[in-house]
Design a protein around this motif. Structure first.
Motif, PDB file in Angstrom:
ATOM      1  N   TYR A  89       0.834  -1.184   0.000  1.00 21.05           N
ATOM      2  CA  TYR A  89       0.000   0.000   0.000  1.00 21.05           C
ATOM      3  C   TYR A  89       0.878   1.246   0.000  1.00 21.05           C
ATOM      4  N   ARG A  90       1.922   1.206   0.816  1.00 23.87           N
ATOM      5  CA  ARG A  90       2.841   2.335   0.901  1.00 23.87           C
ATOM      6  C   ARG A  90       3.553   2.550  -0.436  1.00 23.87           C
ATOM      7  N   SER A  96       3.567   6.750  -6.727  1.00 22.08           N
ATOM      8  CA  SER A  96       2.694   7.778  -7.303  1.00 22.08           C
ATOM      9  C   SER A  96       3.279   9.170  -7.065  1.00 22.08           C
ATOM     10  N   ARG A  99       6.174  10.004  -9.198  1.00 24.82           N
ATOM     11  CA  ARG A  99       5.709  10.381 -10.538  1.00 24.82           C
ATOM     12  C   ARG A  99       5.101  11.779 -10.532  1.00 24.82           C
ATOM     13  N   LEU A 100       4.431  12.124  -9.427  1.00 22.37           N
ATOM     14  CA  LEU A 100       3.865  13.470  -9.296  1.00 22.37           C
ATOM     15  C   LEU A 100       4.987  14.515  -9.355  1.00 22.37           C
TER      16      LEU A 100
ATOM     17  N   GLU B   9      -2.612   2.756   9.183  1.00 21.57           N
ATOM     18  CA  GLU B   9      -2.615   4.087   8.599  1.00 21.57           C
ATOM     19  C   GLU B   9      -1.238   4.408   8.064  1.00 21.57           C
ATOM     20  N   LEU B  10      -1.233   5.386   7.205  1.00 19.16           N
ATOM     21  CA  LEU B  10      -0.026   5.696   6.478  1.00 19.16           C
ATOM     22  C   LEU B  10       0.124   7.208   6.427  1.00 19.16           C
ATOM     23  N   ARG B  11       1.350   7.683   6.721  1.00 21.39           N
ATOM     24  CA  ARG B  11       1.624   9.118   6.609  1.00 21.39           C
ATOM     25  C   ARG B  11       2.824   9.304   5.705  1.00 21.39           C
ATOM     26  N   ILE B  12       2.700  10.170   4.725  1.00 22.88           N
ATOM     27  CA  ILE B  12       3.823  10.456   3.835  1.00 22.88           C
ATOM     28  C   ILE B  12       3.918  11.971   3.689  1.00 22.88           C
ATOM     29  N   MET B  26      -2.553  19.299  -9.816  1.00 27.77           N
ATOM     30  CA  MET B  26      -2.142  17.912 -10.081  1.00 27.77           C
ATOM     31  C   MET B  26      -3.134  16.931  -9.465  1.00 27.77           C
ATOM     32  N   TRP B  27      -3.735  17.335  -8.350  1.00 25.83           N
ATOM     33  CA  TRP B  27      -4.723  16.484  -7.674  1.00 25.83           C
ATOM     34  C   TRP B  27      -6.134  16.685  -8.234  1.00 25.83           C
ATOM     35  N   TRP B  37      -0.823   9.175 -11.430  1.00 21.45           N
ATOM     36  CA  TRP B  37      -1.511   8.248 -10.526  1.00 21.45           C
ATOM     37  C   TRP B  37      -1.067   6.787 -10.718  1.00 21.45           C
ATOM     38  N   THR B  74      -9.875   2.886  -8.709  1.00 22.78           N
ATOM     39  CA  THR B  74      -9.924   3.510  -7.387  1.00 22.78           C
ATOM     40  C   THR B  74     -11.129   4.433  -7.394  1.00 22.78           C
ATOM     41  N   PHE B  89     -10.821  12.707   0.936  1.00 22.93           N
ATOM     42  CA  PHE B  89     -11.748  11.832   0.226  1.00 22.93           C
ATOM     43  C   PHE B  89     -11.833  10.473   0.894  1.00 22.93           C
ATOM     44  N   MET B 111       3.686  18.738   0.931  1.00 22.62           N
ATOM     45  CA  MET B 111       2.451  17.966   0.903  1.00 22.62           C
ATOM     46  C   MET B 111       2.479  16.954   2.040  1.00 22.62           C
ATOM     47  N   PHE B 113       0.407  13.810   3.419  1.00 24.33           N
ATOM     48  CA  PHE B 113      -0.622  12.855   2.998  1.00 24.33           C
ATOM     49  C   PHE B 113      -0.859  11.868   4.142  1.00 24.33           C
ATOM     50  N   THR B 115      -3.531   8.563   5.273  1.00 25.06           N
ATOM     51  CA  THR B 115      -4.663   7.722   4.913  1.00 25.06           C
ATOM     52  C   THR B 115      -4.885   6.640   5.960  1.00 25.06           C
ATOM     53  N   THR B 116      -6.148   6.338   6.191  1.00 28.98           N
ATOM     54  CA  THR B 116      -6.498   5.218   7.053  1.00 28.98           C
ATOM     55  C   THR B 116      -7.068   4.145   6.144  1.00 28.98           C
ATOM     56  N   VAL B 117      -6.936   2.925   6.542  1.00 21.82           N
ATOM     57  CA  VAL B 117      -7.425   1.837   5.716  1.00 21.82           C
ATOM     58  C   VAL B 117      -8.431   1.041   6.518  1.00 21.82           C
ATOM     59  N   ARG B 121     -11.521  -2.902   3.336  1.00 24.49           N
ATOM     60  CA  ARG B 121     -10.575  -2.602   2.282  1.00 24.49           C
ATOM     61  C   ARG B 121      -9.401  -3.583   2.402  1.00 24.49           C
TER      62      ARG B 121
END
Lengths: 106, 139
Positions: A89-90, A96, A99-100, B9-12, B26-27, B37, B74, B89, B111, B113, B115-117, B121
């Motif tokens: 997932y990471r 992505s 690439r952005l 969860e993931l943080r970037i 871009m988004w 993407w 997605t 989202f 940026m 980012f 997300t929780t999963v 899912r």
């Protein structure tokens, strides 16, 4: 380990509880009986037993069947499965966003 | 064992050498989103991205694998859209992603980012990988 459609969900749900993570951390050092596991926690042997059942169902630990003390030990496969999935997932987002960055330079 | 793993969860955090407005587009611009993407080797065909950037609007991207034409879709719904700094989202499985853009004042943009999963899912992904493995074993 057998991995069904819901195995990962069960694994993550089992890992969501801090006590169960602490139990796993203890078992990472070697097998232990319910009594040994209950010792550091302010909870009954029965409560720890319940947590062990959840961990066992998630495939994260295995327990002895015959001995009265029923030692538990860790099963690394389920943990790796969960970790691999999250890595995938990471990877999706990391690639992505690489690439952005490239798109922004273009 | 990491807390991240347990909480799914993931943080970037990334810093881009571009003004915030450009990163925002871009988004939120479907054609621009289509350029980046997905993992490498996965492309978004023309018209494959729908980005209706307003609360309740659709976010949908169809990606096609270069090597064997496999498809991945997605789909999510925008919950919050605050141009040019915040996007939230949620996908059908209950996973929520947040994008926060900060103008660093020197032409660059940070940026963040997150997300929780959701478990369902997770189950879906588990099923996918199980099917993939099954497919590998077939002649």
């Amino acid at each position: 380990m057998k991995t069904g459609p819901d195995q990962l969900s069960t694994t993550f749900q089992a890992l969501a509880d801090p006590t169960r993570r602490a139990i796993l951390a203890r078992l990472a050092h070697g097998e232990a009986t319910v009594n040994e596991l209950a010792e550091p926690f302010p909870m009954s042997v029965q409560a720890v037993s319940k947590h062990l059942k959840v961990l066992e169902r998630a495939g994260l630990i295995a327990r002895g069947r015959t001995a009265q003390l029923r030692p538990s030990w860790i099963q690394a496969d389920a943990l790796r499965e969960a970790s691999d999935w999250l890595d995938g997932y990471r990877e999706f987002w990391d690639e992505s966003f690489d690439r952005l960055a490239e798109s922004l330079r273009a | 064992m990491s807390e991240t793993l347990a909480r799914r969860e993931l943080r970037i955090t990334r810093v881009f050498d571009a003004p915030r407005e450009r990163v925002w587009r871009m988004w939120t611009d479907a054609d621009r989103l289509a350029t980046w993407w997905g993992k490498r080797g996965w492309n978004t065909p023309p018209g494959g991205a729908i980005v209706d950037a307003r609360p309740g609007g659709t976010f949908r991207v169809r990606s096609v694998a270069e090597d064997d034409g496999r498809e991945m879709v997605t789909e999510a719904v925008f919950r919050e859209v605050l141009a040019p700094e915040r996007l939230v989202f949620a996908d059908a499985g209950g996973g929520v992603a947040t994008v926060m853009l900060t103008d660093l004042g020197d032409g660059r943009t940070q940026m963040r980012f997150h997300t929780t999963v959701h478990a369902s899912r997770t189950a879906e992904a588990g099923m996918r990988s199980a099917f993939d493995r099954l497919a590998e074993q077939l002649p």
